[in-house]
Design a protein around this motif. Structure first.
Motif, PDB file in Angstrom:
ATOM      1  N   LYS A 177       0.839  -1.199   0.000  1.00  0.00           N
ATOM      2  CA  LYS A 177       0.000   0.000   0.000  1.00  0.00           C
ATOM      3  C   LYS A 177       0.874   1.249   0.000  1.00  0.00           C
ATOM      4  O   LYS A 177       2.007   1.226   0.473  1.00  0.00           O
ATOM      5  CB  LYS A 177      -0.910   0.016   1.234  1.00  0.00           C
ATOM      6  CG  LYS A 177      -1.891  -1.139   1.306  1.00  0.00           C
ATOM      7  CD  LYS A 177      -2.747  -1.037   2.563  1.00  0.00           C
ATOM      8  CE  LYS A 177      -3.745  -2.189   2.654  1.00  0.00           C
ATOM      9  NZ  LYS A 177      -4.581  -2.088   3.896  1.00  0.00           N
ATOM     10  N   ILE A 178       0.332   2.340  -0.528  1.00  0.00           N
ATOM     11  CA  ILE A 178       1.064   3.600  -0.504  1.00  0.00           C
ATOM     12  C   ILE A 178       1.101   4.128   0.929  1.00  0.00           C
ATOM     13  O   ILE A 178       0.069   4.223   1.593  1.00  0.00           O
ATOM     14  CB  ILE A 178       0.397   4.641  -1.426  1.00  0.00           C
ATOM     15  CG1 ILE A 178       0.470   4.170  -2.884  1.00  0.00           C
ATOM     16  CG2 ILE A 178       1.081   6.000  -1.287  1.00  0.00           C
ATOM     17  CD1 ILE A 178      -0.256   5.096  -3.861  1.00  0.00           C
ATOM     18  N   LEU A 179       2.290   4.443   1.416  1.00  0.00           N
ATOM     19  CA  LEU A 179       2.454   4.978   2.756  1.00  0.00           C
ATOM     20  C   LEU A 179       2.181   6.484   2.722  1.00  0.00           C
ATOM     21  O   LEU A 179       2.979   7.264   2.230  1.00  0.00           O
ATOM     22  CB  LEU A 179       3.876   4.727   3.268  1.00  0.00           C
ATOM     23  CG  LEU A 179       4.226   5.378   4.609  1.00  0.00           C
ATOM     24  CD1 LEU A 179       3.377   4.803   5.747  1.00  0.00           C
ATOM     25  CD2 LEU A 179       5.710   5.233   4.917  1.00  0.00           C
ATOM     26  N   GLU A 180       1.026   6.881   3.247  1.00  0.00           N
ATOM     27  CA  GLU A 180       0.710   8.307   3.375  1.00  0.00           C
ATOM     28  C   GLU A 180       1.236   8.756   4.731  1.00  0.00           C
ATOM     29  O   GLU A 180       0.516   8.808   5.724  1.00  0.00           O
ATOM     30  CB  GLU A 180      -0.790   8.533   3.228  1.00  0.00           C
ATOM     31  CG  GLU A 180      -1.314   8.145   1.846  1.00  0.00           C
ATOM     32  CD  GLU A 180      -2.724   8.621   1.592  1.00  0.00           C
ATOM     33  OE1 GLU A 180      -2.933   9.854   1.541  1.00  0.00           O
ATOM     34  OE2 GLU A 180      -3.606   7.764   1.454  1.00  0.00           O
ATOM     35  N   ILE A 181       2.499   9.092   4.745  1.00  0.00           N
ATOM     36  CA  ILE A 181       3.248   9.245   5.983  1.00  0.00           C
ATOM     37  C   ILE A 181       2.709  10.330   6.894  1.00  0.00           C
ATOM     38  O   ILE A 181       2.789  10.223   8.125  1.00  0.00           O
ATOM     39  CB  ILE A 181       4.754   9.493   5.674  1.00  0.00           C
ATOM     40  CG1 ILE A 181       5.599   9.413   6.948  1.00  0.00           C
ATOM     41  CG2 ILE A 181       4.932  10.819   4.935  1.00  0.00           C
ATOM     42  CD1 ILE A 181       5.595   8.069   7.629  1.00  0.00           C
ATOM     43  N   ASP A 182       2.123  11.383   6.345  1.00  0.00           N
ATOM     44  CA  ASP A 182       1.632  12.478   7.184  1.00  0.00           C
ATOM     45  C   ASP A 182       0.324  12.146   7.887  1.00  0.00           C
ATOM     46  O   ASP A 182      -0.128  12.917   8.745  1.00  0.00           O
ATOM     47  CB  ASP A 182       1.468  13.745   6.344  1.00  0.00           C
ATOM     48  CG  ASP A 182       2.789  14.248   5.804  1.00  0.00           C
ATOM     49  OD1 ASP A 182       3.753  14.316   6.593  1.00  0.00           O
ATOM     50  OD2 ASP A 182       2.884  14.547   4.597  1.00  0.00           O
ATOM     51  N   PHE A 183      -0.287  11.024   7.536  1.00  0.00           N
ATOM     52  CA  PHE A 183      -1.555  10.627   8.142  1.00  0.00           C
ATOM     53  C   PHE A 183      -1.464   9.293   8.884  1.00  0.00           C
ATOM     54  O   PHE A 183      -2.415   8.885   9.541  1.00  0.00           O
ATOM     55  CB  PHE A 183      -2.643  10.535   7.071  1.00  0.00           C
ATOM     56  CG  PHE A 183      -2.838  11.805   6.296  1.00  0.00           C
ATOM     57  CD1 PHE A 183      -3.550  12.871   6.837  1.00  0.00           C
ATOM     58  CD2 PHE A 183      -2.288  11.951   5.032  1.00  0.00           C
ATOM     59  CE1 PHE A 183      -3.716  14.055   6.128  1.00  0.00           C
ATOM     60  CE2 PHE A 183      -2.452  13.133   4.308  1.00  0.00           C
ATOM     61  CZ  PHE A 183      -3.165  14.188   4.863  1.00  0.00           C
ATOM     62  N   ALA A 184      -0.325   8.617   8.800  1.00  0.00           N
ATOM     63  CA  ALA A 184      -0.184   7.289   9.394  1.00  0.00           C
ATOM     64  C   ALA A 184       0.013   7.398  10.907  1.00  0.00           C
ATOM     65  O   ALA A 184       0.991   8.002  11.373  1.00  0.00           O
ATOM     66  CB  ALA A 184       0.999   6.557   8.766  1.00  0.00           C
ATOM     67  N   PRO A 185      -0.878   6.812  11.718  1.00  0.00           N
ATOM     68  CA  PRO A 185      -0.737   6.865  13.177  1.00  0.00           C
ATOM     69  C   PRO A 185       0.540   6.176  13.644  1.00  0.00           C
ATOM     70  O   PRO A 185       1.046   5.262  13.001  1.00  0.00           O
ATOM     71  CB  PRO A 185      -1.982   6.121  13.684  1.00  0.00           C
ATOM     72  CG  PRO A 185      -2.951   6.153  12.548  1.00  0.00           C
ATOM     73  CD  PRO A 185      -2.107   6.110  11.307  1.00  0.00           C
ATOM     74  N   SER A 186       1.046   6.625  14.786  1.00  0.00           N
ATOM     75  CA  SER A 186       2.252   6.042  15.371  1.00  0.00           C
ATOM     76  C   SER A 186       1.913   4.831  16.226  1.00  0.00           C
ATOM     77  O   SER A 186       0.917   4.827  16.958  1.00  0.00           O
ATOM     78  CB  SER A 186       2.973   7.084  16.233  1.00  0.00           C
ATOM     79  OG  SER A 186       4.001   6.486  16.995  1.00  0.00           O
ATOM     80  N   VAL A 243       5.463  19.888  14.024  1.00  0.00           N
ATOM     81  CA  VAL A 243       6.217  18.629  14.018  1.00  0.00           C
ATOM     82  C   VAL A 243       6.403  18.143  12.577  1.00  0.00           C
ATOM     83  O   VAL A 243       5.475  18.175  11.770  1.00  0.00           O
ATOM     84  CB  VAL A 243       5.497  17.553  14.857  1.00  0.00           C
ATOM     85  CG1 VAL A 243       6.102  16.169  14.615  1.00  0.00           C
ATOM     86  CG2 VAL A 243       5.559  17.905  16.338  1.00  0.00           C
ATOM     87  N   VAL A 244       7.619  17.693  12.268  1.00  0.00           N
ATOM     88  CA  VAL A 244       7.899  17.102  10.957  1.00  0.00           C
ATOM     89  C   VAL A 244       8.238  15.631  11.151  1.00  0.00           C
ATOM     90  O   VAL A 244       8.657  15.214  12.224  1.00  0.00           O
ATOM     91  CB  VAL A 244       9.045  17.838  10.232  1.00  0.00           C
ATOM     92  CG1 VAL A 244       8.631  19.255   9.881  1.00  0.00           C
ATOM     93  CG2 VAL A 244      10.311  17.852  11.089  1.00  0.00           C
ATOM     94  N   LYS A 253       3.800   8.874  -0.037  1.00  0.00           N
ATOM     95  CA  LYS A 253       3.171  10.106  -0.503  1.00  0.00           C
ATOM     96  C   LYS A 253       3.020  11.061   0.665  1.00  0.00           C
ATOM     97  O   LYS A 253       2.636  10.658   1.756  1.00  0.00           O
ATOM     98  CB  LYS A 253       1.791   9.808  -1.099  1.00  0.00           C
ATOM     99  CG  LYS A 253       1.089  11.019  -1.695  1.00  0.00           C
ATOM    100  CD  LYS A 253      -0.248  10.628  -2.307  1.00  0.00           C
ATOM    101  CE  LYS A 253      -0.955  11.830  -2.915  1.00  0.00           C
ATOM    102  NZ  LYS A 253      -2.272  11.431  -3.497  1.00  0.00           N
ATOM    103  N   ARG A 254       3.315  12.350   0.402  1.00  0.00           N
ATOM    104  CA  ARG A 254       3.176  13.364   1.443  1.00  0.00           C
ATOM    105  C   ARG A 254       1.873  14.138   1.259  1.00  0.00           C
ATOM    106  O   ARG A 254       1.213  14.042   0.213  1.00  0.00           O
ATOM    107  CB  ARG A 254       4.349  14.343   1.423  1.00  0.00           C
ATOM    108  CG  ARG A 254       5.702  13.678   1.615  1.00  0.00           C
ATOM    109  CD  ARG A 254       6.548  14.406   2.624  1.00  0.00           C
ATOM    110  NE  ARG A 254       6.100  14.188   3.987  1.00  0.00           N
ATOM    111  CZ  ARG A 254       6.921  14.005   5.030  1.00  0.00           C
ATOM    112  NH1 ARG A 254       8.234  13.996   4.844  1.00  0.00           N
ATOM    113  NH2 ARG A 254       6.448  13.833   6.239  1.00  0.00           N
ATOM    114  N   ARG A 255       1.525  14.899   2.277  1.00  0.00           N
ATOM    115  CA  ARG A 255       0.304  15.688   2.263  1.00  0.00           C
ATOM    116  C   ARG A 255       0.276  16.662   1.093  1.00  0.00           C
ATOM    117  O   ARG A 255      -0.783  16.922   0.498  1.00  0.00           O
ATOM    118  CB  ARG A 255       0.179  16.457   3.581  1.00  0.00           C
ATOM    119  CG  ARG A 255      -1.070  17.304   3.690  1.00  0.00           C
ATOM    120  CD  ARG A 255      -1.048  18.184   4.927  1.00  0.00           C
ATOM    121  NE  ARG A 255      -1.274  17.413   6.154  1.00  0.00           N
ATOM    122  CZ  ARG A 255      -0.359  17.178   7.076  1.00  0.00           C
ATOM    123  NH1 ARG A 255       0.889  17.632   6.903  1.00  0.00           N
ATOM    124  NH2 ARG A 255      -0.635  16.495   8.162  1.00  0.00           N
TER     125      ARG A 255
END
Length: 309
Positions: free
Chosen positions: A116-125, A140-141, A229-231
């Motif tokens: 799956k595409i990792l939408e890093i800015d929305f992926a929970p920790s 935060v970045v 993918k980023r925001r």
């Protein structure tokens, strides 16, 4: 042949013990079940309330100083005696570091599916409640990484996270983990036991010594490639080496000189801290002597002879 048979017997024994534990505990998740039971027992014995002023003093002892870079790993479950919200704890950390300080935390994505595409800015920790609250904090970045993403806030944040997805190793030279050492960061663990039961930046050792010592080439097997993918629409692909093996940090701390780290307890809450550069340089020196956090693959002495020796 005898050594292989012995290793197979040990593995079979461990698998049998895990199977018995799953049966006795009536769960497939033995580790978390045991952790919850231990926490329930601790709650019965450690009941002294913890105030924010006590936490501030604890942070001071651990090395929270103005203008410094501080890495924090934590378990919010262990803060049960503190009558404060995670957001209040986070604001205290940022206040103690000041506007020129940088706060850093692990933020490994919960879902790590390379298909799956990792939408890093929305992926929970997956690294605890405090980490997730921090991820959502203004300013935060976050680094791009499927398995080992890091969040940071402050002047050094961009330098720490910007090249993570350009590194073949999750904890390699371009990763936030190695750059913590370059920036004289302080590594702090809260609610994760005594020194050293958890310290993710130590994984930089197997990356930095990959070419030098044959053992660490056995720690990795194959690669993973995923799309991100980023925001703002920026996107790309990243490939990194897949780590295998089993680690055991219990007892590893005895190889560190006592004056290189501090550890404290307030009520039930255990904590410890060490300078990143000290932790990494000492761990590398230990690895060159055949002392590592890995128990699988088996750290045989001949695997720690330098290739150029």
């Amino acid at each position: 042949m005898g050594a292989k048979k012995g290793n197979g017997t040990v593995m079979a024994g461990r698998n049998l013990m895990r199977s018995l534990a799953r049966t006795l505990l009536r769960t497939g998740d033995v580790t978390n079940t045991i952790r919850r039971k231990r926490l329930a027992i601790k709650r019965r014995f450690y009941r002294s309330a913890i105030s924010l002023s006590e936490i501030r003093e604890l942070f001071r002892k651990l090395g929270f100083e103005r203008d410094r870079v501080v890495w924090v790993q934590s378990s919010w479950n262990e803060f049960y005696n503190l009558s404060a919200k995670p957001s209040e704890l986070l604001e205290l950390m940022l206040d103690m570091l000041g506007p020129k300080g940088t706060l850093v935390m692990p933020a490994f994505p919960i879902e790590q599916d390379p298909g799956k595409i990792l939408e890093i800015d929305f992926a929970p920790s997956s690294c605890g409640l405090l980490s997730e609250i921090f991820r959502r904090h203004a300013g935060v970045v976050r680094s791009i990484h499927l398995s080992s993403s890091v969040c940071a806030h402050g002047p050094a944040a961009d330098y720490l996270v910007r090249d993570h997805h350009r590194e073949i190793f999750a904890w390699g030279k371009l990763s936030p983990f190695v750059r913590l050492s370059e920036l004289d960061a302080r590594l702090v663990c809260l609610g994760l036991g005594r020194f050293v039961t958890n310290l993710t930046p130590l994984h930089s050792v197997e990356c930095l010594l990959y070419e030098e010592l044959p053992f660490f080439r056995q720690v990795f097997e194959g690669t993973i490639t995923y799309e991100w993918k980023r925001r703002d629409g920026d996107s790309g692909t990243h490939e990194f080496r897949l780590r295998r093996g089993r680690i055991k940090l219990r007892g590893y701390g005895r190889h560190f000189p006592r004056d290189t780290y501090v550890q404290h307890r307030v009520s039930n809450l255990d904590s410890y801290a060490i300078d990143a550069a000290t932790a990494l340089s000492h761990a590398i020196a230990l690895a060159r002597r055949g002392i590592t956090i890995y128990v699988e693959p088996r750290p045989r002495p001949e695997l720690f002879i330098r290739d150029n020796a």
